[in-house]
Scaffold this motif. Structure first.
Motif, PDB file in Angstrom:
ATOM      1  N   THR A 257     -32.265   9.641  -8.956  1.00  0.00           N
ATOM      2  CA  THR A 257     -30.687   9.468  -8.867  1.00  0.00           C
ATOM      3  C   THR A 257     -30.212   9.033  -9.960  1.00  0.00           C
ATOM      4  OG1 THR A 257     -31.340   9.241  -6.207  1.00  0.00           O
ATOM      5  CG2 THR A 257     -29.168   8.800  -7.247  1.00  0.00           C
ATOM      6  N   LYS A 258     -29.312   9.730 -10.567  1.00  0.00           N
ATOM      7  CA  LYS A 258     -28.556   9.150 -11.702  1.00  0.00           C
ATOM      8  C   LYS A 258     -27.513   8.164 -11.438  1.00  0.00           C
ATOM      9  CE  LYS A 258     -30.852  11.885 -15.129  1.00  0.00           C
ATOM     10  NZ  LYS A 258     -31.156  11.224 -16.467  1.00  0.00           N
ATOM     11  N   ASP A 260     -24.392   8.471 -11.768  1.00  0.00           N
ATOM     12  CA  ASP A 260     -23.231   9.142 -11.199  1.00  0.00           C
ATOM     13  C   ASP A 260     -23.486  10.045  -9.654  1.00  0.00           C
ATOM     14  OD1 ASP A 260     -24.922  11.164 -11.733  1.00  0.00           O
ATOM     15  OD2 ASP A 260     -23.647  12.440 -13.118  1.00  0.00           O
ATOM     16  N   GLY A 261     -24.750   9.624  -9.400  1.00  0.00           N
ATOM     17  CA  GLY A 261     -25.042  10.033  -8.073  1.00  0.00           C
ATOM     18  C   GLY A 261     -25.757  11.491  -7.969  1.00  0.00           C
ATOM     19  N   THR A 262     -25.630  12.182  -8.873  1.00  0.00           N
ATOM     20  CA  THR A 262     -26.484  13.402  -9.289  1.00  0.00           C
ATOM     21  C   THR A 262     -28.136  13.321  -8.754  1.00  0.00           C
ATOM     22  OG1 THR A 262     -26.808  13.292 -11.432  1.00  0.00           O
ATOM     23  CG2 THR A 262     -25.026  14.466 -10.508  1.00  0.00           C
ATOM     24  N   LYS A 263     -28.701  14.152  -8.045  1.00  0.00           N
ATOM     25  CA  LYS A 263     -30.019  13.924  -7.618  1.00  0.00           C
ATOM     26  C   LYS A 263     -30.835  15.129  -8.541  1.00  0.00           C
ATOM     27  CE  LYS A 263     -29.515  11.654  -3.281  1.00  0.00           C
ATOM     28  NZ  LYS A 263     -29.882  10.421  -3.820  1.00  0.00           N
ATOM     29  N   SER A 264     -32.071  15.008  -8.913  1.00  0.00           N
ATOM     30  CA  SER A 264     -33.128  16.126  -9.232  1.00  0.00           C
ATOM     31  C   SER A 264     -34.704  15.500  -8.495  1.00  0.00           C
ATOM     32  CB  SER A 264     -32.984  16.094 -10.796  1.00  0.00           C
ATOM     33  OG  SER A 264     -33.571  14.951 -11.348  1.00  0.00           O
ATOM     34  N   SER A 316     -31.686  20.506  -2.013  1.00  0.00           N
ATOM     35  CA  SER A 316     -31.092  21.565  -1.642  1.00  0.00           C
ATOM     36  C   SER A 316     -31.565  22.789  -2.613  1.00  0.00           C
ATOM     37  CB  SER A 316     -29.739  21.517  -1.980  1.00  0.00           C
ATOM     38  OG  SER A 316     -29.232  21.494  -3.326  1.00  0.00           O
ATOM     39  N   THR A 318     -29.855  24.173  -4.802  1.00  0.00           N
ATOM     40  CA  THR A 318     -29.215  24.064  -6.144  1.00  0.00           C
ATOM     41  C   THR A 318     -29.795  22.832  -6.907  1.00  0.00           C
ATOM     42  OG1 THR A 318     -27.389  23.016  -5.181  1.00  0.00           O
ATOM     43  CG2 THR A 318     -27.258  25.386  -5.550  1.00  0.00           C
ATOM     44  N   ASP A 319     -30.350  21.834  -6.293  1.00  0.00           N
ATOM     45  CA  ASP A 319     -30.687  20.581  -7.087  1.00  0.00           C
ATOM     46  C   ASP A 319     -31.969  21.116  -8.164  1.00  0.00           C
ATOM     47  OD1 ASP A 319     -29.332  18.838  -5.808  1.00  0.00           O
ATOM     48  OD2 ASP A 319     -30.674  18.812  -4.057  1.00  0.00           O
ATOM     49  N   SER A 440     -32.106  15.943 -16.674  1.00  0.00           N
ATOM     50  CA  SER A 440     -32.048  15.722 -15.294  1.00  0.00           C
ATOM     51  C   SER A 440     -33.176  14.942 -14.714  1.00  0.00           C
ATOM     52  CB  SER A 440     -31.651  17.245 -14.579  1.00  0.00           C
ATOM     53  OG  SER A 440     -30.638  17.938 -15.091  1.00  0.00           O
ATOM     54  N   THR A 449     -30.833   4.657 -13.667  1.00  0.00           N
ATOM     55  CA  THR A 449     -31.444   5.728 -12.899  1.00  0.00           C
ATOM     56  C   THR A 449     -32.490   5.151 -11.968  1.00  0.00           C
ATOM     57  OG1 THR A 449     -31.322   7.528 -14.738  1.00  0.00           O
ATOM     58  CG2 THR A 449     -32.933   7.749 -12.947  1.00  0.00           C
TER      59      THR A 449
END
Length: 462
Positions: A257-258, A260-264, A316, A318-319, A440, A449
């Protein structure tokens, strides 16, 4: 200790990327030829423009000189029309050159497969002659080698494991000849290694996937945000060393989790732990049967279980997902990436990292970035009897690290982790491009992170 040498092929700086550069240059030449052709058409129209023709009445000499000059600029030896033609011809030549180079590379790989297959087929149809020829060839080879290198040849007899890991190409020839051998002995149409493995897979029932949640791993090796190749391999090595006994098919899904909240998502997939015999159902999915199935291009229960583990961890479709595996783990990772193209693995696999995995025959889509680490003294990457392809999305790093035994040469701890640490210092364009593309998943320690490591036990049900 001297660091092992590295040879890097494929990727952004590879041969295939240069072929694409040729194709791009051909497209640019086509575009320029078209633009110049449009200019000539428009300028030829000026010669008959009403204003020019009207001017001829007042100044016939001037108009004649103007048209002569314009025609020379358009249709002369070095005019715009000729230039458009040259750019068009260059585009054709560039396309032809790129196609010829690519066809030659493809034909070379196919030719090696055919030669090995033919050797195996001859041995199957004429075992006595083949055995005699092999004995003679071996005697001549060892005899000549002993004259040149008595110490090295003697080791072939006293330490055959060291000899084989010094000459792993022997395994390529044996594996590559096996489909022809089966065809010669049985009459079955076994065309290549993949076909043979697919047929052999019928002896290993694959069952249906089962996933057990084993909680979270809060150790540093599992939860430190990876900054480079060494960190990625360190986490895989940690998981690989824990995958024994009751947890022999234990994987983890790391949720990155970065700020900014984006996940990979990074999935660590250990290698084979169960070397079972054919013909009997085995509940452990990281067994020899999975190796055979994946080499045959099959979607296995282990791959399906990994997909279920990703779902349980919240991924998901798209992640971004990175699959990183050792040995069989890398094979399953590459096959899962291949299956994103046919809908069998419905996740956004953007990166695959393998360590000591025979994946050259995997049909990985061009949008997936692949990094393959191979110790040149590791026998396992030779089990598919083919070199990895040279593609813009596929970088292969071969390093020369002879530790004396097949096990140590294949180990994540003694072989692949040190190589990955060394790779962090590489400035090779293909390595740099892969590293830059993996933003990512990679970050600096002070970036904020966070990583959550969900652990799963995979198995299969009959």
């Amino acid at each position: 200790m001297t660091q092992p040498s590295m040879q890097i092929s494929g990727g952004a700086g590879g041969t295939e990327a240069h072929y694409e550069d040729l194709a791009s240059l051909a497209r640019n030449s086509d575009d320029l030829a078209g633009a110049l052709a449009a200019v000539t058409v428009k300028c030829h129209g000026i010669l008959a423009a009403p204003d020019v023709l009207a001017s001829a009445v007042l100044d016939p000499g001037g108009v004649a000189a103007f048209e002569k000059t314009l025609l020379a600029a358009l249709d002369g030896r070095h005019g715009v029309t000729a230039l458009a033609g040259r750019y068009g011809a260059r585009a054709v030549s560039l396309r032809a050159a790129a196609a010829a180079y690519q066809a030659t590379d493809a034909a070379s790989g196919a030719l090696v497969d055919r030669v090995r297959w033919a050797a195996g087929y001859f041995a199957g149809e004429h075992p006595v002659l083949a055995a005699g020829g092999l004995l003679l060839a071996g005697s001549v080879t060892l005899g000549g080698a002993f004259v040149l290198d008595p110490v090295g040849t003697a080791s072939a007899l006293s330490d055959p494991q060291r000899f084989l890991t010094d000459h792993p190409g022997i395994l390529d020839n044996v594996v590559g000849a096996s489909p022809g051998l089966i065809s010669g002995l049985t009459g079955l149409p076994v065309g290549d290694v993949g076909t043979g493995a697919h047929l052999l897979g019928a002896l290993y029932p694959d069952g249906t996937p089962q996933v057990t949640e084993d909680g979270r791993d809060n150790t540093a090796a599992a939860t430190n945000a990876p900054a480079g190749f060494g960190d990625l391999m360190n986490s895989l090595d940690y998981r690989n060393n824990k995958a024994h006994g009751d947890n022999d098919d234990e994987i983890d899904v790391r949720v990155v989790t970065k700020p900014d909240g984006t996940k990979s998502y990074i999935v660590d997939i250990p290698g084979t732990k169960d070397w079972n015999n054919p013909g009997q159902f085995n509940p452990d999915s990281n067994d020899l049967g999975t190796n055979v199935h994946v080499l045959g291009g099959d979607t296995t229960s282990r791959e399906k279980a990994i997909a279920d583990a990703l779902r349980r961890s919240g991924a998901s479709s798209t992640d971004p997902v990175m699959l990183i595996g050792h040995s069989q783990g890398g094979m399953v990772a590459a096959q899962a990436a291949a299956d994103t193209g046919n809908g069998a693995f419905n996740y956004n696999v953007t990166h695959v990292v393998t360590a000591g995995s025979p994946i050259a025959r995997a049909d990985v889509p061009g949008h997936v970035q692949v990094l393959s680490l191979e110790n040149s003294h590791d026998l396992v990457p030779h089990l598919d009897a083919r070199d990895n392809p040279d593609r813009p999305n596929w970088t292969t790093v071969r390093f020369d690290h002879q530790l004396g035994t097949a096990g140590e040469n294949h180990s994540t701890t003694t072989s692949y982790l040190p190589a990955a640490r060394q790779l962090d210092q590489s400035t090779d364009p293909s390595v740099v491009a892969f590293r830059n593309s993996a933003g990512s998943f990679l970050s600096t320690p002070a970036s904020g992170t966070t990583v959550q490591a969900d652990v799963y036990h995979l198995h299969r049900q009959g």
